[in-house]
Design a protein around this motif. Structure first.
Motif, PDB file in Angstrom:
ATOM      1  N   ASP A 215     -29.548  77.848  84.338  1.00 20.77           N
ATOM      2  CA  ASP A 215     -29.434  76.559  83.639  1.00 20.77           C
ATOM      3  C   ASP A 215     -30.050  76.557  82.246  1.00 20.77           C
ATOM      4  O   ASP A 215     -30.525  75.514  81.774  1.00 20.77           O
ATOM      5  N   VAL A 216     -30.079  77.702  81.577  1.00 20.19           N
ATOM      6  CA  VAL A 216     -30.557  77.759  80.198  1.00 20.19           C
ATOM      7  C   VAL A 216     -29.382  77.427  79.282  1.00 20.19           C
ATOM      8  O   VAL A 216     -28.294  77.990  79.427  1.00 20.19           O
ATOM      9  N   ASP A 217     -29.577  76.492  78.326  1.00 20.52           N
ATOM     10  CA  ASP A 217     -28.459  76.100  77.472  1.00 20.52           C
ATOM     11  C   ASP A 217     -28.203  77.147  76.389  1.00 20.52           C
ATOM     12  O   ASP A 217     -29.023  78.030  76.134  1.00 20.52           O
ATOM     13  N   ASP A 218     -27.031  77.048  75.744  1.00 21.23           N
ATOM     14  CA  ASP A 218     -26.589  78.064  74.797  1.00 21.23           C
ATOM     15  C   ASP A 218     -27.560  78.246  73.634  1.00 21.23           C
ATOM     16  O   ASP A 218     -27.852  79.373  73.231  1.00 21.23           O
ATOM     17  N   ARG A 219     -28.065  77.150  73.066  1.00 24.08           N
ATOM     18  CA  ARG A 219     -28.965  77.254  71.932  1.00 24.08           C
ATOM     19  C   ARG A 219     -30.245  78.005  72.300  1.00 24.08           C
ATOM     20  O   ARG A 219     -30.718  78.855  71.554  1.00 24.08           O
ATOM     21  N   GLU A 220     -30.791  77.711  73.470  1.00 23.13           N
ATOM     22  CA  GLU A 220     -32.014  78.391  73.900  1.00 23.13           C
ATOM     23  C   GLU A 220     -31.745  79.870  74.171  1.00 23.13           C
ATOM     24  O   GLU A 220     -32.586  80.723  73.881  1.00 23.13           O
ATOM     25  N   ILE A 221     -30.571  80.173  74.745  1.00 25.21           N
ATOM     26  CA  ILE A 221     -30.215  81.575  74.984  1.00 25.21           C
ATOM     27  C   ILE A 221     -30.155  82.325  73.656  1.00 25.21           C
ATOM     28  O   ILE A 221     -30.726  83.414  73.514  1.00 25.21           O
ATOM     29  N   ALA A 222     -29.460  81.752  72.670  1.00 22.32           N
ATOM     30  CA  ALA A 222     -29.323  82.403  71.367  1.00 22.32           C
ATOM     31  C   ALA A 222     -30.679  82.593  70.701  1.00 22.32           C
ATOM     32  O   ALA A 222     -30.967  83.666  70.158  1.00 22.32           O
ATOM     33  N   ASP A 223     -31.529  81.573  70.762  1.00 22.26           N
ATOM     34  CA  ASP A 223     -32.857  81.677  70.151  1.00 22.26           C
ATOM     35  C   ASP A 223     -33.717  82.717  70.859  1.00 22.26           C
ATOM     36  O   ASP A 223     -34.436  83.498  70.225  1.00 22.26           O
ATOM     37  N   THR A 224     -33.669  82.734  72.197  1.00 19.86           N
ATOM     38  CA  THR A 224     -34.471  83.677  72.973  1.00 19.86           C
ATOM     39  C   THR A 224     -34.057  85.117  72.709  1.00 19.86           C
ATOM     40  O   THR A 224     -34.902  86.014  72.590  1.00 19.86           O
ATOM     41  N   LEU A 225     -32.744  85.356  72.594  1.00 21.53           N
ATOM     42  CA  LEU A 225     -32.229  86.710  72.413  1.00 21.53           C
ATOM     43  C   LEU A 225     -32.108  87.103  70.946  1.00 21.53           C
ATOM     44  O   LEU A 225     -31.698  88.214  70.634  1.00 21.53           O
ATOM     45  N   CYS A 226     -32.450  86.163  70.042  1.00 17.33           N
ATOM     46  CA  CYS A 226     -32.391  86.429  68.603  1.00 17.33           C
ATOM     47  C   CYS A 226     -30.991  86.837  68.154  1.00 17.33           C
ATOM     48  O   CYS A 226     -30.809  87.830  67.422  1.00 17.33           O
ATOM     49  N   ILE A 227     -29.977  86.100  68.625  1.00 12.91           N
ATOM     50  CA  ILE A 227     -28.600  86.348  68.220  1.00 12.91           C
ATOM     51  C   ILE A 227     -28.001  85.039  67.724  1.00 12.91           C
ATOM     52  O   ILE A 227     -28.502  83.956  68.024  1.00 12.91           O
ATOM     53  N   SER A 228     -26.904  85.133  66.974  1.00 13.52           N
ATOM     54  CA  SER A 228     -26.252  83.936  66.461  1.00 13.52           C
ATOM     55  C   SER A 228     -25.439  83.269  67.567  1.00 13.52           C
ATOM     56  O   SER A 228     -25.097  83.893  68.580  1.00 13.52           O
ATOM     57  N   MET A 229     -25.096  82.000  67.361  1.00 13.31           N
ATOM     58  CA  MET A 229     -24.264  81.293  68.319  1.00 13.31           C
ATOM     59  C   MET A 229     -22.889  81.947  68.412  1.00 13.31           C
ATOM     60  O   MET A 229     -22.287  82.003  69.491  1.00 13.31           O
ATOM     61  N   GLY A 230     -22.388  82.447  67.284  1.00 10.93           N
ATOM     62  CA  GLY A 230     -21.094  83.125  67.303  1.00 10.93           C
ATOM     63  C   GLY A 230     -21.113  84.372  68.177  1.00 10.93           C
ATOM     64  O   GLY A 230     -20.194  84.608  68.964  1.00 10.93           O
ATOM     65  N   THR A 231     -22.176  85.164  68.041  1.00  9.71           N
ATOM     66  CA  THR A 231     -22.313  86.368  68.869  1.00  9.71           C
ATOM     67  C   THR A 231     -22.455  85.992  70.339  1.00  9.71           C
ATOM     68  O   THR A 231     -21.858  86.629  71.222  1.00  9.71           O
ATOM     69  N   LEU A 232     -23.219  84.944  70.608  1.00 10.99           N
ATOM     70  CA  LEU A 232     -23.390  84.494  71.992  1.00 10.99           C
ATOM     71  C   LEU A 232     -22.053  84.087  72.596  1.00 10.99           C
ATOM     72  O   LEU A 232     -21.734  84.467  73.732  1.00 10.99           O
ATOM     73  N   LYS A 233     -21.252  83.335  71.854  1.00  7.28           N
ATOM     74  CA  LYS A 233     -19.965  82.873  72.380  1.00  7.28           C
ATOM     75  C   LYS A 233     -19.039  84.054  72.691  1.00  7.28           C
ATOM     76  O   LYS A 233     -18.272  84.016  73.662  1.00  7.28           O
ATOM     77  N   LYS A 234     -19.093  85.107  71.879  1.00  7.92           N
ATOM     78  CA  LYS A 234     -18.288  86.306  72.150  1.00  7.92           C
ATOM     79  C   LYS A 234     -18.721  86.952  73.460  1.00  7.92           C
ATOM     80  O   LYS A 234     -17.879  87.368  74.273  1.00  7.92           O
ATOM     81  N   HIS A 235     -20.044  87.053  73.679  1.00  3.99           N
ATOM     82  CA  HIS A 235     -20.540  87.636  74.930  1.00  3.99           C
ATOM     83  C   HIS A 235     -20.128  86.778  76.132  1.00  3.99           C
ATOM     84  O   HIS A 235     -19.726  87.313  77.182  1.00  3.99           O
ATOM     85  N   ILE A 236     -20.241  85.470  75.992  1.00  2.23           N
ATOM     86  CA  ILE A 236     -19.878  84.571  77.096  1.00  2.23           C
ATOM     87  C   ILE A 236     -18.385  84.698  77.406  1.00  2.23           C
ATOM     88  O   ILE A 236     -17.985  84.774  78.581  1.00  2.23           O
ATOM     89  N   TYR A 237     -17.558  84.744  76.360  1.00  4.25           N
ATOM     90  CA  TYR A 237     -16.108  84.893  76.560  1.00  4.25           C
ATOM     91  C   TYR A 237     -15.805  86.182  77.331  1.00  4.25           C
ATOM     92  O   TYR A 237     -15.021  86.181  78.298  1.00  4.25           O
ATOM     93  N   ASN A 238     -16.418  87.291  76.907  1.00  6.79           N
ATOM     94  CA  ASN A 238     -16.174  88.566  77.570  1.00  6.79           C
ATOM     95  C   ASN A 238     -16.659  88.549  79.020  1.00  6.79           C
ATOM     96  O   ASN A 238     -15.997  89.091  79.909  1.00  6.79           O
ATOM     97  N   ALA A 239     -17.822  87.922  79.257  1.00  4.64           N
ATOM     98  CA  ALA A 239     -18.355  87.844  80.624  1.00  4.64           C
ATOM     99  C   ALA A 239     -17.454  86.985  81.505  1.00  4.64           C
ATOM    100  O   ALA A 239     -17.160  87.351  82.655  1.00  4.64           O
ATOM    101  N   TYR A 240     -17.010  85.837  80.999  1.00  2.00           N
ATOM    102  CA  TYR A 240     -16.116  84.968  81.764  1.00  2.00           C
ATOM    103  C   TYR A 240     -14.837  85.718  82.144  1.00  2.00           C
ATOM    104  O   TYR A 240     -14.345  85.619  83.279  1.00  2.00           O
ATOM    105  N   LYS A 241     -14.293  86.452  81.187  1.00  6.81           N
ATOM    106  CA  LYS A 241     -13.054  87.190  81.430  1.00  6.81           C
ATOM    107  C   LYS A 241     -13.242  88.232  82.527  1.00  6.81           C
ATOM    108  O   LYS A 241     -12.402  88.366  83.430  1.00  6.81           O
ATOM    109  N   LYS A 242     -14.347  88.982  82.469  1.00  6.20           N
ATOM    110  CA  LYS A 242     -14.607  90.011  83.471  1.00  6.20           C
ATOM    111  C   LYS A 242     -14.853  89.405  84.847  1.00  6.20           C
ATOM    112  O   LYS A 242     -14.475  89.995  85.871  1.00  6.20           O
ATOM    113  N   MET A 243     -15.502  88.239  84.884  1.00  2.00           N
ATOM    114  CA  MET A 243     -15.858  87.609  86.153  1.00  2.00           C
ATOM    115  C   MET A 243     -14.775  86.640  86.649  1.00  2.00           C
ATOM    116  O   MET A 243     -14.903  86.062  87.717  1.00  2.00           O
TER     117      MET A 243
END
Length: 259
Positions: A215-243
């Motif tokens: 239940d960690v929101d997208d902004r907190e995930i991006a801040d915690t991992l030190c990545i941009s929101m754009g990069t995060l959305k790409k990872h989420i898209y790829n993970a959703y597709k695989k799963m």
């Protein structure tokens, strides 16, 4: 020693130890430890990672935090299997906290030819590194590194002394905090890890999926991992597709199968 350690340096170090020992979470410790070191040791960039358990003799790292110049290649480092790079393997795995300059391990003509230097450091203007392997109870718990550009110059003996003095305090606090983390959280994470096995996720995708499942929101995930929101959305898209899921609700239900 190239430079004298003045009384004010000792006062700053004592204050740093107090700040390090006052934090109550791993995330806050990463922030305080790195900011204290960079205050005492001017540098181009600083990073800290928490060592994760692995089946091999060399740990894998996660939960990154950075200060100074933007860390552009966290994903590439975490997914690139750089643990076998000579910069790391040249030290072996220490049984106690150790601090060193990369230049003390490998002559520059060899160091600049390593894969880690060419693919990560050189691309963002990093040339010199001062790093500590953080060890608690004979187990690697983290890695903290300060970097300088070629223009900023090599770290001094005084810099090495300061980081050598503070690193054991950071290791002790990090090991203590890791040991105190909620046992139920560890069990839940293990169950979630098992649930996502077999989907072919990259290390970064797994990390993001587990955070979404917690239940960690997208902004907190991006801040915690030190990545941009754009990069995060790409990872989420790829993970959703695989799963084969379309949204957070479906992912949550798939991963938290034991709840």
């Amino acid at each position: 020693m190239e430079e004298k350690v003045f009384e004010r340096d000792w006062r700053f170090m004592l204050d740093a130890v107090l700040r390090i020992n006052s934090v109550e979470s791993v995330e806050l410790l990463e922030k305080e430890a790195l900011e204290c070191l960079c205050l005492l040791i001017p540098c181009t960039q600083g990073t800290i990672f928490v060592a994760e358990e692995s089946g091999g003799t060399i740990p894998h790292y996660g939960r990154p935090y950075a200060v100074g110049m933007e860390a552009l290649f966290f994903d590439e480092f975490l997914n690139g299997d750089y643990n076998s790079d000579p910069i790391f393997t040249g030290t072996n795995i220490p049984c106690q906290t150790e601090t060193f300059r990369d230049g003390d391990l490998l002559p520059e003509e060899y160091r600049v030819q390593t894969r880690l230097y060419r693919e990560i450091y050189a691309k963002q203007g990093i040339h010199y590194a001062l790093r500590s392997y953080l060890v608690h109870n004979a187990r690697m718990v983290g890695n903290i590194s300060l970097f300088n550009s070629k223009e900023a110059g090599e770290f001094s003996s005084k810099d090495v002394f300061i980081q050598t003095t503070l690193a054991p305090h950071i290791a002790l606090k990090l090991g203590t905090l890791l040991a105190l983390e909620d046992p139920q959280r560890s069990l839940r994470t293990a169950q979630q890890e098992k649930a996502i096995d077999g989907f072919g996720l990259t290390g970064r995708e797994r990390e993001i999926v587990l955070m979404i499942a917690s239940d960690v929101d997208d902004r907190e995930i991006a801040d915690t991992l030190c990545i941009s929101m754009g990069t995060l959305k790409k990872h989420i898209y790829n993970a959703y597709k695989k799963m084969r899921v379309n949204n957070r609700v479906q992912l949550y239900s798939l991963v938290n199968v034991h709840e």
